[in-house]
Scaffold this motif. Structure first.
Motif, PDB file in Angstrom:
ATOM      1  N   UNK A 176       0.929  -0.949   0.321  1.00 40.88           N
ATOM      2  CA  UNK A 176      -0.032  -0.093   0.206  1.00 40.88           C
ATOM      3  C   UNK A 176       0.607   1.238   0.025  1.00 40.88           C
ATOM      4  N   UNK A 177       2.397   0.969   0.934  1.00 42.08           N
ATOM      5  CA  UNK A 177       3.066   2.528   0.690  1.00 42.08           C
ATOM      6  C   UNK A 177       3.107   2.928  -0.951  1.00 42.08           C
ATOM      7  N   UNK A 178       3.096   2.140  -2.061  1.00 44.03           N
ATOM      8  CA  UNK A 178       2.603   2.309  -3.360  1.00 44.03           C
ATOM      9  C   UNK A 178       1.606   3.238  -4.053  1.00 44.03           C
ATOM     10  N   UNK A 179       1.931   3.917  -5.425  1.00 40.85           N
ATOM     11  CA  UNK A 179       0.406   4.218  -5.289  1.00 40.85           C
ATOM     12  C   UNK A 179       0.066   3.699  -5.862  1.00 40.85           C
ATOM     13  N   UNK A 180      -0.592   2.629  -5.141  1.00 39.96           N
ATOM     14  CA  UNK A 180      -2.037   2.063  -6.020  1.00 39.96           C
ATOM     15  C   UNK A 180      -2.916   1.584  -4.714  1.00 39.96           C
ATOM     16  N   UNK A 181      -4.547   1.911  -5.167  1.00 34.94           N
ATOM     17  CA  UNK A 181      -5.376   1.206  -4.033  1.00 34.94           C
ATOM     18  C   UNK A 181      -6.141   0.418  -5.314  1.00 34.94           C
ATOM     19  N   UNK A 182      -6.576  -1.036  -4.417  1.00 31.02           N
ATOM     20  CA  UNK A 182      -7.878  -1.590  -4.794  1.00 31.02           C
ATOM     21  C   UNK A 182      -9.206  -1.324  -4.539  1.00 31.02           C
ATOM     22  N   UNK A 183     -10.050  -2.144  -5.739  1.00 23.20           N
ATOM     23  CA  UNK A 183     -11.373  -1.813  -4.712  1.00 23.20           C
ATOM     24  C   UNK A 183     -11.897  -2.660  -3.436  1.00 23.20           C
ATOM     25  N   UNK A 184     -12.511  -1.875  -2.695  1.00 23.35           N
ATOM     26  CA  UNK A 184     -12.760  -3.352  -1.644  1.00 23.35           C
ATOM     27  C   UNK A 184     -13.796  -4.622  -2.241  1.00 23.35           C
ATOM     28  N   UNK A 185     -12.768  -5.596  -1.061  1.00 23.49           N
ATOM     29  CA  UNK A 185     -13.407  -6.964  -1.354  1.00 23.49           C
ATOM     30  C   UNK A 185     -12.592  -7.893  -1.835  1.00 23.49           C
ATOM     31  N   UNK A 186     -11.325  -7.161  -1.399  1.00 19.82           N
ATOM     32  CA  UNK A 186      -9.912  -8.058  -0.817  1.00 19.82           C
ATOM     33  C   UNK A 186      -8.699  -8.750  -2.565  1.00 19.82           C
ATOM     34  N   UNK A 187      -9.259  -7.175  -3.274  1.00 20.66           N
ATOM     35  CA  UNK A 187      -7.827  -6.466  -4.198  1.00 20.66           C
ATOM     36  C   UNK A 187      -7.675  -5.934  -3.296  1.00 20.66           C
ATOM     37  N   UNK A 188      -7.490  -5.532  -2.462  1.00 21.28           N
ATOM     38  CA  UNK A 188      -5.524  -4.674  -1.849  1.00 21.28           C
ATOM     39  C   UNK A 188      -4.877  -5.728  -0.954  1.00 21.28           C
ATOM     40  N   UNK A 189      -5.434  -6.802  -0.743  1.00 20.22           N
ATOM     41  CA  UNK A 189      -4.349  -7.303   0.003  1.00 20.22           C
ATOM     42  C   UNK A 189      -3.961  -8.355  -0.870  1.00 20.22           C
ATOM     43  N   UNK A 190      -4.378  -8.714  -2.153  1.00 21.53           N
ATOM     44  CA  UNK A 190      -4.566  -9.094  -3.728  1.00 21.53           C
ATOM     45  C   UNK A 190      -2.546  -8.979  -4.030  1.00 21.53           C
ATOM     46  N   UNK A 191      -3.347  -6.978  -3.974  1.00 21.95           N
ATOM     47  CA  UNK A 191      -2.270  -6.180  -4.245  1.00 21.95           C
ATOM     48  C   UNK A 191      -0.626  -6.263  -3.088  1.00 21.95           C
ATOM     49  N   UNK A 192      -0.847  -7.099  -2.395  1.00 19.34           N
ATOM     50  CA  UNK A 192      -0.031  -6.724  -0.754  1.00 19.34           C
ATOM     51  C   UNK A 192       0.297  -8.241  -1.540  1.00 19.34           C
ATOM     52  N   UNK A 193      -0.115  -8.916  -1.708  1.00 18.18           N
ATOM     53  CA  UNK A 193       0.821 -10.498  -1.768  1.00 18.18           C
ATOM     54  C   UNK A 193       0.834 -10.332  -2.980  1.00 18.18           C
ATOM     55  N   UNK A 194       0.970 -10.251  -3.761  1.00 16.09           N
ATOM     56  CA  UNK A 194       1.618 -10.049  -5.213  1.00 16.09           C
ATOM     57  C   UNK A 194       2.839  -9.301  -5.433  1.00 16.09           C
ATOM     58  N   UNK A 195       2.194  -7.795  -4.747  1.00 21.77           N
ATOM     59  CA  UNK A 195       3.452  -7.544  -5.429  1.00 21.77           C
ATOM     60  C   UNK A 195       4.393  -7.345  -3.993  1.00 21.77           C
ATOM     61  N   UNK A 196       4.482  -7.950  -2.718  1.00 21.78           N
ATOM     62  CA  UNK A 196       5.053  -8.458  -1.688  1.00 21.78           C
ATOM     63  C   UNK A 196       5.892  -9.029  -2.319  1.00 21.78           C
ATOM     64  N   UNK A 197       5.686 -10.171  -2.714  1.00 18.92           N
ATOM     65  CA  UNK A 197       5.777 -11.439  -3.350  1.00 18.92           C
ATOM     66  C   UNK A 197       7.119 -11.690  -4.470  1.00 18.92           C
ATOM     67  N   UNK A 198       6.432 -10.745  -5.887  1.00 19.81           N
ATOM     68  CA  UNK A 198       7.728 -10.473  -6.983  1.00 19.81           C
ATOM     69  C   UNK A 198       8.848  -9.751  -5.829  1.00 19.81           C
ATOM     70  N   UNK A 199       8.461  -7.991  -4.501  1.00 26.60           N
ATOM     71  CA  UNK A 199       9.790  -7.813  -4.212  1.00 26.60           C
ATOM     72  C   UNK A 199      10.920  -8.600  -3.755  1.00 26.60           C
ATOM     73  N   UNK A 200       9.871  -9.605  -3.505  1.00 31.50           N
ATOM     74  CA  UNK A 200      11.121 -10.310  -2.258  1.00 31.50           C
ATOM     75  C   UNK A 200      11.934 -11.576  -3.383  1.00 31.50           C
ATOM     76  N   UNK A 201      10.905 -11.506  -4.694  1.00 28.81           N
ATOM     77  CA  UNK A 201      12.516 -11.926  -5.536  1.00 28.81           C
ATOM     78  C   UNK A 201      13.616 -11.738  -6.090  1.00 28.81           C
ATOM     79  N   UNK A 202      13.008 -10.402  -5.455  1.00 27.76           N
ATOM     80  CA  UNK A 202      14.541  -9.471  -5.623  1.00 27.76           C
ATOM     81  C   UNK A 202      15.408  -9.600  -6.728  1.00 27.76           C
ATOM     82  N   UNK A 203      14.275  -9.247  -7.794  1.00 32.23           N
ATOM     83  CA  UNK A 203      14.963  -9.286  -9.485  1.00 32.23           C
ATOM     84  C   UNK A 203      15.459  -8.224  -9.808  1.00 32.23           C
TER      85      UNK A 203
END
Ligand SMILES: Cc1cc2nc3c(=O)[nH]c(=O)nc-3n(C[C@H](O)[C@H](O)[C@H](O)COP(=O)(O)OP(=O)(O)OC[C@H]3O[C@@H](n4cnc5c(N)ncnc54)[C@H](O)[C@@H]3O)c2cc1C
Length: 402
Positions: free
Chosen positions: A375-402
């Motif tokens: 959420x620290x990035x300029x990305x916000x999702x609709x209500x309904x699970x979208x914000x946590x999905x962004x947290x999981x996807x972006x967090x895991x992508x960052x954790x890949x350290x590409x």
């Protein structure tokens, strides 16, 4: 490689598990006494952790609404891959008809436990009660400062969340830490939040729920619309349908109106026919009983009152009177005062400028080795699970350290 992650929320834990799974030494720093405090509050304690529609376009917002596409669309990070990832951590999920996904246990605590056990199992060095106060870059080396302590790291992932949900950990730290490294942010405003309106009618309906279509209007222009559950409160309106349109209120300026349609599946003519039949059937009773059987009793009374009818008898109402009630049923207008602010908001709209990060890795374009996610990035999702999905996807992508 030593990886230092700032923030033990949803995206920080996802990043930590991913980096540690790939053999890196991971230090996770969390300013609160426990990791995942906000996670426990999500979905009213049930944790609406994703949505089956989260891979489809149109659910995410920000200066570049396409920034999230890569992470959310990657076959190993999309919704079904996220559910597989959770299953690999021992957490099973279930979908509601609406597409909202929850842990099978219906307990947010299960999601947090699965993540905590994985962190422990992978040997992540979790340090709670540890507030990061600065990040220094010297000779291409990154140092994270937390009070007296300085931690040198090959990579730093900023997962400090946004300003929303102050009571469960929302703070401005992430923006400040990134700013010191030369990053910029967009304007911040509360999203997925209750609305404050003229309280006259909402106050008398406090606690009443209704199915309604909710529209935010500037003049006759519709800024946002949603249909679903609505809850009246002391100060205005809440509930999923309201959360969906709240971003438009935060960004829409003054003079907005929240227009409610309590029978969106009927047109004016059908509603008028029904009322004519009820008028005949309720002869001898008060006008305010006219909507009994259709709406919550108090809502029916308020609609009649707002149309100007209370004590007179139902059969005395003319067709023109009934048309006024039809208008109130389909176009009940509440002047908007504003939102309930960051403390009540679930999400921050706005954040670190996404053009300063690479969407394929989440790495900073300004500081090599510095990443941001969630959420620290300029990305916000609709209500309904979208914000946590962004947290999981972006967090895991960052954790890949590409
Ligand atoms: C009440 C509520 C209900 C919600 N319900 C849902 C829902 O059901 N579904 C959904 O999709 N979304 C929901 N959300 C939104 C969702 O929780 C967030 O979008 C998501 O948690 C963001 O993840 P994050 O990792 O970016 O930030 P966070 O989860 O906020 O984690 C950031 C972490 O960083 C820590 N931190 C901050 N600064 C520092 C520092 N200086 N040093 C060390 N640590 C620091 C914070 O303490 C926090 O633990 C809800 C939000 C709230 C407030």
């Amino acid at each position: 490689m030593t990886v230092c992650i700032i923030g033990g929320g949803a995206s920080g834990m996802a990043a930590a598990i991913t980096a540690a799974s790939n053999g890196h030494r991971v230090i996770l720093l969390e300013r609160q006494a426990r990791v995942g405090r906000k996670l426990l509050a999500t979905g009213n304690g049930r944790c609406n952790l994703s949505n089956t529609h989260a891979d489809t376009p149109g659910h995410y917002h920000g200066a570049d609404p396409r920034f999230s596409d890569y992470a959310l669309g990657r076959p190993d990070l999309n919704v079904s891959a996220t559910l597989d990832w959770f299953a690999s951590l021992g957490l099973l999920t279930t979908a509601e008809d609406s597409g909202r996904l929850y842990p099978y246990s219906n307990m947010a605590g299960s999601v947090l436990d699965a993540l905590r056990f994985a962190l422990e199992g992978l040997g992540v060095d979790v340090r709670t009660g540890c507030t990061v106060t600065g990040i220094r870059v010297r000779d291409n080396a990154l140092t994270v400062v937390a009070g007296e302590e300085s931690i040198r790291a090959d990579a730093v992932i900023l997962a400090a969340g946004g300003a929303a949900g102050g009571k469960v950990g929302g703070v401005m730290d992430g923006y400040r830490l990134a700013k010191e490294l030369g990053h910029h942010r967009t304007a911040l405003c509360p999203a997925v939040v209750q609305l404050r309106t003229d309280p006259t009618y909402p106050r008398s309906l406090k606690g009443v729920k209704a199915q309604a279509s909710v529209r935010i209007l500037r003049g006759e222009e519709t800024l946002a619309e949603s249909t679903g559950e609505l809850l009246f409160t002391e100060y205005g309106v809440s509930g999923p349908a309201v959360f969906d349109v709240s971003r438009a209120v935060s960004t829409g300026g003054d003079g907005l109106v929240c227009r409610l349609d309590f029978l969106p599946e009927w047109d004016d003519g059908e509603t008028l026919d029904w009322l004519c039949r009820r008028r005949d059937a309720l002869a001898g009773r008060e006008a305010q009983t006219l909507l009994t059987g259709l709406f919550h009793t108090r809502l029916g009374q308020v609609i009649c009152k707002a149309s100007g009818f209370t004590a007179q008898s139902a059969e005395s109402l003319t067709d023109a009177d009934l048309r006024r009630i039809v208008r109130s049923i389909h176009r009940f207008s509440l002047p908007v005062v504003g939102t309930c602010g960051f403390d009540q908001a679930q999400v921050t709209a706005g954040g670190l400028r996404t053009d300063e990060f690479d969407p394929r890795t989440m790495q900073s374009r300004l500081v090599p080795g510095f990443y941001a996610c969630g959420e620290v990035l300029d990305v916000d999702g609709d209500c309904g699970g979208y914000n946590l999905q962004w947290a999981w996807s972006s967090g895991r992508l960052a954790g890949m350290l590409g």
